[in-house]
Design a protein around this motif. Structure first.
Motif, PDB file in Angstrom:
ATOM      1  N   UNK A 150     -14.751   0.795  26.679  1.00  0.00           N
ATOM      2  CA  UNK A 150     -14.947   0.954  25.224  1.00  0.00           C
ATOM      3  C   UNK A 150     -16.281   0.337  24.787  1.00  0.00           C
ATOM      4  N   UNK A 151     -16.667  -0.777  25.399  1.00  0.00           N
ATOM      5  CA  UNK A 151     -17.977  -1.370  25.074  1.00  0.00           C
ATOM      6  C   UNK A 151     -19.090  -0.386  25.432  1.00  0.00           C
ATOM      7  N   UNK A 152     -18.982   0.219  26.630  1.00  0.00           N
ATOM      8  CA  UNK A 152     -20.031   1.145  27.076  1.00  0.00           C
ATOM      9  C   UNK A 152     -20.110   2.377  26.173  1.00  0.00           C
ATOM     10  N   UNK A 153     -18.950   2.888  25.763  1.00  0.00           N
ATOM     11  CA  UNK A 153     -18.958   4.057  24.877  1.00  0.00           C
ATOM     12  C   UNK A 153     -19.599   3.697  23.539  1.00  0.00           C
ATOM     13  N   UNK A 154     -19.308   2.517  23.037  1.00  0.00           N
ATOM     14  CA  UNK A 154     -19.930   2.090  21.774  1.00  0.00           C
ATOM     15  C   UNK A 154     -21.427   1.866  21.957  1.00  0.00           C
ATOM     16  N   UNK A 155     -21.814   1.283  23.076  1.00  0.00           N
ATOM     17  CA  UNK A 155     -23.234   1.000  23.329  1.00  0.00           C
ATOM     18  C   UNK A 155     -24.061   2.271  23.477  1.00  0.00           C
ATOM     19  N   UNK A 204     -25.600   9.350  29.710  1.00  0.00           N
ATOM     20  CA  UNK A 204     -26.383   8.995  28.509  1.00  0.00           C
ATOM     21  C   UNK A 204     -27.831   8.660  28.834  1.00  0.00           C
ATOM     22  N   UNK A 205     -28.101   8.348  30.116  1.00  0.00           N
ATOM     23  CA  UNK A 205     -29.452   7.906  30.487  1.00  0.00           C
ATOM     24  C   UNK A 205     -29.753   6.492  30.007  1.00  0.00           C
ATOM     25  N   UNK A 206     -28.703   5.691  29.803  1.00  0.00           N
ATOM     26  CA  UNK A 206     -28.885   4.322  29.296  1.00  0.00           C
ATOM     27  C   UNK A 206     -28.199   3.290  30.204  1.00  0.00           C
ATOM     28  N   UNK A 207     -28.786   2.116  30.274  1.00  0.00           N
ATOM     29  CA  UNK A 207     -28.190   0.924  30.894  1.00  0.00           C
ATOM     30  C   UNK A 207     -28.078   0.965  32.423  1.00  0.00           C
ATOM     31  N   UNK A 208     -28.732   1.939  33.078  1.00  0.00           N
ATOM     32  CA  UNK A 208     -28.831   1.957  34.545  1.00  0.00           C
ATOM     33  C   UNK A 208     -30.151   2.637  34.891  1.00  0.00           C
ATOM     34  N   UNK A 209     -31.136   1.842  35.363  1.00  0.00           N
ATOM     35  CA  UNK A 209     -32.422   2.461  35.722  1.00  0.00           C
ATOM     36  C   UNK A 209     -32.216   3.593  36.728  1.00  0.00           C
ATOM     37  N   UNK A 210     -33.023   4.645  36.612  1.00  0.00           N
ATOM     38  CA  UNK A 210     -32.832   5.837  37.455  1.00  0.00           C
ATOM     39  C   UNK A 210     -33.212   5.600  38.906  1.00  0.00           C
ATOM     40  N   UNK A 211     -34.112   4.652  39.140  1.00  0.00           N
ATOM     41  CA  UNK A 211     -34.583   4.419  40.511  1.00  0.00           C
ATOM     42  C   UNK A 211     -35.192   3.034  40.628  1.00  0.00           C
ATOM     43  N   UNK A 212     -35.555   2.699  41.868  1.00  0.00           N
ATOM     44  CA  UNK A 212     -36.316   1.473  42.102  1.00  0.00           C
ATOM     45  C   UNK A 212     -35.474   0.217  42.184  1.00  0.00           C
ATOM     46  N   UNK A 269     -23.910  -8.733  20.362  1.00  0.00           N
ATOM     47  CA  UNK A 269     -24.245  -7.324  20.175  1.00  0.00           C
ATOM     48  C   UNK A 269     -23.134  -6.620  19.370  1.00  0.00           C
ATOM     49  N   UNK A 270     -23.489  -5.955  18.282  1.00  0.00           N
ATOM     50  CA  UNK A 270     -22.466  -5.306  17.447  1.00  0.00           C
ATOM     51  C   UNK A 270     -21.596  -4.312  18.229  1.00  0.00           C
ATOM     52  N   UNK A 271     -22.203  -3.555  19.154  1.00  0.00           N
ATOM     53  CA  UNK A 271     -21.413  -2.564  19.902  1.00  0.00           C
ATOM     54  C   UNK A 271     -20.413  -3.247  20.833  1.00  0.00           C
ATOM     55  N   UNK A 272     -20.789  -4.409  21.350  1.00  0.00           N
ATOM     56  CA  UNK A 272     -19.866  -5.169  22.200  1.00  0.00           C
ATOM     57  C   UNK A 272     -18.700  -5.665  21.351  1.00  0.00           C
TER      58      UNK A 272
END
Ligand SMILES: N[C@@H](CCC(=O)N[C@@H](CS)C(=O)NCC(=O)O)C(=O)O
Length: 211
Positions: free
Chosen positions: A16-21, A82-90, A195-198
């Motif tokens: 639920x935190x991730x969905x809100x974030x 979503x393309x958020x909170x996990x870098x795509x590479x590296x 964090x408000x979403x948390x």
């Protein structure tokens, strides 16, 4: 549309935190764990593990419906969607996954064992391994404290690793942890917790027992 099957427990709150974030659109189907709804056939068909959380996305891989049922896998799925909170590479992606799996394995498992044993002790039931799990839990907090040295968040920037760890560490009082022994964890807890979403995610779906 994503449907979240959950209860506001430590594992449920990761989702639920991730969905809100992320701001992804979703609906919530609260699960009555006390009525063992999570063991009913309809639910086992989407989550063979019979626990919460679980998400069903009717616009999943290739547009097909997909069911995701481990909280760590849910975080990774939603990060990739979503393309958020996990870098795509590296290196930053690897560091995020290091801490995601640490949270999924050590933090979650040890936290669960301490919770169960504390509950058993308070109910006057068998809790023979409580000391052992509390010692291991303190070791886990020590690892987190070391990992957070000189960092704001587990992988540097805020990431799914923080959302995986936070809902368990936030219950440090129930685990009888002296948080001042772990100052980096204490500061991180305050940072993530503001964090408000948390804050919203912790209350989804709402509980009436103040837990
Ligand atoms: N490995 C699972 C663990 C899920 C889990 O243990 N969920 C608990 C709530 S925190 C649950 O559903 N308990 C009810 C039951 O065991 O039937 C995950 O990370 O998603």
């Amino acid at each position: 549309m994503i449907t979240l099957y959950s209860k506001a427990t430590s594992n449920g709150r990761k989702a639920s935190i991730m969905l809100e974030e992320t701001g992804l659109e979703y609906t919530v189907r609260p699960m009555a764990l006390e009525k063992k709804e999570q063991k009913e056939d309809w639910y086992l068909a989407i989550n063979p593990n019979g626990r919460v959380p679980c998400i069903v996305d009717d616009d999943g891989a290739g547009g097909d419906e997909v069911s995701v049922f481990e909280s760590g896998a849910i975080l990774q799925y939603l990060a990739e969607k979503s393309g958020k909170f996990l870098p795509k590479e590296g290196a930053a992606r690897i560091e995020t996954l290091n801490w995601l799996y640490f949270a999924a394995g050590h933090i979650t498992h040890t936290g669960l064992c301490v919770h169960w044993q504390v509950r058993n002790r308070d109910a006057g039931e068998e809790h023979a391994h409580l000391d052992m799990w509390q010692e291991e839990n303190n070791r886990v907090y020590g690892v987190l404290n070391r990992g957070l040295e000189g960092r704001g968040y587990l992988a540097g920037d805020i990431s799914i690793a923080d959302f995986a760890a936070y809902p368990w560490i936030y219950r440090y009082d129930m685990q009888e942890i002296e948080l001042d022994r772990y100052p980096n964890v204490r500061d991180w807890l305050a940072r993530v917790g503001e964090r408000p979403a948390v804050q919203r995610g912790l209350q989804i779906p709402p509980r009436d027992d103040g837990f």
